[in-house]
Design an enzyme around this catalytic site. Structure first.
Site, PDB file in Angstrom:
ATOM      1  N   ALA A  31     -24.302 -42.472 -55.777  1.00 35.00           N
ATOM      2  CA  ALA A  31     -24.741 -43.115 -57.023  1.00 35.00           C
ATOM      3  C   ALA A  31     -24.070 -44.468 -57.185  1.00 35.00           C
ATOM      4  O   ALA A  31     -23.124 -44.803 -56.468  1.00 35.00           O
ATOM      5  CB  ALA A  31     -24.405 -42.219 -58.212  1.00 35.00           C
ATOM      6  N   ASP A  42     -11.673 -33.096 -57.971  1.00 34.88           N
ATOM      7  CA  ASP A  42     -11.825 -34.354 -57.231  1.00 34.88           C
ATOM      8  C   ASP A  42     -10.899 -35.412 -57.829  1.00 34.88           C
ATOM      9  O   ASP A  42     -11.301 -36.550 -58.073  1.00 34.88           O
ATOM     10  CB  ASP A  42     -13.287 -34.813 -57.297  1.00 34.88           C
ATOM     11  CG  ASP A  42     -13.621 -35.840 -56.216  1.00 34.88           C
ATOM     12  OD1 ASP A  42     -12.867 -35.921 -55.223  1.00 34.88           O
ATOM     13  OD2 ASP A  42     -14.624 -36.552 -56.357  1.00 34.88           O
TER      14      ASP A  42
END
Length: 534
Positions: free
Chosen positions: A137, A288
């Site tokens: 993205a 993450d």
């Protein structure tokens, strides 16, 4: 085979040749018919200039050349330190998921298609120049009509066919490795690729990321430890995410943090506290948390607060996994290796038929040297990694949730020691773990456990019938599968809840109250034992 797939195969072959990955392959213990290929492959017939690069660097550069899908696979692979040699894992950690942005007008078109409105109808300002761009993205800054400063994340167009194609080749390579190499089979390459397939497709759904961010924000609402940007649900779609724009200092920008007179010790310790709060209090953790996704608020440098973004990957643990993990850590730091081995067996992480003495000896051999270091220098992440590496030799099944946890812990730990080199992770975490363990056996927790399992009592008869049916079937005497221990534990706790409920009814004046209080006492005692036993 489609032309596109053939072109991709030729591209992979060129990269293999360029970085001498075939040399790495032939260094492995392969069957003779594969080793013979070194004399058959045409590009090996001629002298080649040697590369002055380590094997890890060659693999990293090859993955970078193969593009974003292979880059992300390498990043995920770098977290599997229970599978990879340390030098290769370290190199793969350096992979950067940075790719050129796609056309801004295409980005605007995609956003308008997803929202069903013109950009000008939703945003009073929209920056066509992206703030950041990655393989999945890219992100644009904007301002909503209502005045809020936001970021707009949009999925790259045409990704699914590319992902499907590259995953197909990864699966082919993984299956081939499992067929020809016993060593490769121990690493479960097909399972590794399957885990990656799930992760990459999850990242394509921005509604999932929005839900994760909302959950994490709710968990830390009003906390001085962590701030999570607000999601603007009215403008979120599967391929578009709109959330609050944050302003903070990149956590690795030590010079700016120092200029702000940030309390580095507190910042490092709060990172550890955030991790253990997510894992043990919430059983929902940001998986993450690399430096690119973590910022520090500039508001109170003497009481620094973290800011987390990009919640596309999260992890969670079952109550059983939480319990076994905490007990493993306590047992390890007491050097009670037999207890560590027994907990691995009890949890179902290794097969029930594992020889306890051999497993204990293997854990002691690997882990005892760790205690040659001062306690503050011992790495939690390394402890888990060593334990999992040892357990894999005893056929430990891949535990995706524990892999995510180990990766997150290594990130948090490395970051904490970068901020404050004298960070004592164990002393920081120990009070939290001890408090959590006490709360697990508090009367309030036990009552909640009884109540939740009491709700399952209507299913008890069905479970008993299913159990009898399974016992009557052939192969009933086969070794139990790894999950059976946990199923049995759940069944016994359910039975314990029934005893507690029955004892309470008797004590309150049930139909057998004329027998006195001793039957109720026995039922309550048996019930408590079955509920709290481990």
């Amino acid at each position: 085979m489609k032309l596109l797939a053939v072109r991709r195969l030729l591209r992979i072959q060129r990269v293999v040749i360029r970085y001498r990955l075939d040399d790495l392959l032939f260094d492995l213990p392969l069957p003779w018919f594969l080793l013979a290929l070194r004399y058959v492959l045409p590009w090996r017939w001629f002298p080649r200039k040697p590369l002055e690069l380590s094997r890890g660097a060659r693999l990293r550069l090859a993955l970078q050349d193969l593009g974003p899908i292979f880059i992300k696979f390498g990043q995920i692979l770098s977290t599997r330190r229970d599978l990879l040699p340390e030098d290769i894992a370290d190199e793969l950690m350096r992979l950067q998921d940075r790719v050129p942005p796609f056309d801004s007008q295409l980005s605007v078109k995609l956003i308008e298609e997803q929202l069903g409105k013109k950009i000008s109808e939703v945003f009073s300002r929209f920056d066509v120049e992206p703030l950041a761009s990655a393989s999945v993205a890219q992100v644009h800054a904007a301002q909503l009509k209502t005045g809020e400063e936001v970021v707009v994340k949009v999925i790259r167009p045409g990704l699914k066919p590319i992902i499907a194609q590259d995953l197909a080749w990864l699966f082919i390579l993984a299956r081939a490795a499992e067929k020809v190499s016993a060593d490769a089979r121990l690493l479960h390459p097909v399972d590794v690729v399957s885990d990656y397939e799930k992760t990459i497709y999850d990242e394509l759904d921005l509604l999932r990321e929005a839900a994760n961010a909302s959950q994490l924000k709710r968990n830390f609402e009003g906390s001085p430890l962590l701030y999570v940007p607000q999601v603007y649900w009215d403008w979120c779609r599967p391929k578009v995410l709109v959330m609050e724009r944050i302003y903070g200092i990149q956590v690795t920008d030590l010079a700016t943090l120092a200029d702000q007179r940030t309390d580095m010790k507190m910042l490092a310790e709060r990172g550890v506290e955030i991790f253990f709060t997510q894992v043990f209090r919430d059983s929902f953790f940001h998986a993450d948390m690399h430096p690119g996704n973590i910022f520090v608020s500039t508001v109170n440098p003497w009481s620094p607060q973290y800011i987390a973004i990009d919640c596309g990957i999260v992890g969670s643990l079952t109550p059983e996994d939480q319990d076994y993990l905490a007990r493993n850590l306590f047992a390890f730091f007491k050097r009670d290796y037999r207890r560590v081995a027994q907990l691995h067996i009890d949890s179902g992480w290794v097969p029930a038929e594992t020889k306890l003495n051999e497993f204990e000896a293997a854990i002691r051999t690997v882990c005892e040297p760790i205690f040659e270091k001062p306690l503050k220098d011992i790495s939690f992440g390394q402890v888990l990694m060593r334990l999992f590496q040892t357990a894999r030799r005893f056929n430990m099944e891949v535990q995706p949730q524990l892999v995510l946890l180990q990766k997150t812990l290594l990130n948090i730990e490395g970051l904490g020691r970068q901020l404050y080199p004298d960070l004592d992770l164990w002393n920081t975490a120990q009070p939290f773990l001890e408090r959590w363990m006490r709360e697990r056996v508090s009367p309030k927790a036990l009552l909640g456990n009884v109540q939740s399992q009491f709700e399952q009592l209507p299913h008890l008869a069905n479970m008993a019938r299913d159990l009898l049916e399974r016992m009557s079937q052939p192969h009933a005497n086969d070794p139990p599968p790894p999950w059976k221990k946990r199923k049995d534990d759940w069944f016994l706790r359910l039975l314990g809840s029934a005893h507690l409920a029955g004892g309470t009814i008797l004590a309150a004046g049930g139909p057998l109250h004329e027998l006195g209080h001793w039957p109720a006492g026995i039922m309550v005692a048996v019930g408590l034992y079955l509920v709290v036993r481990r």
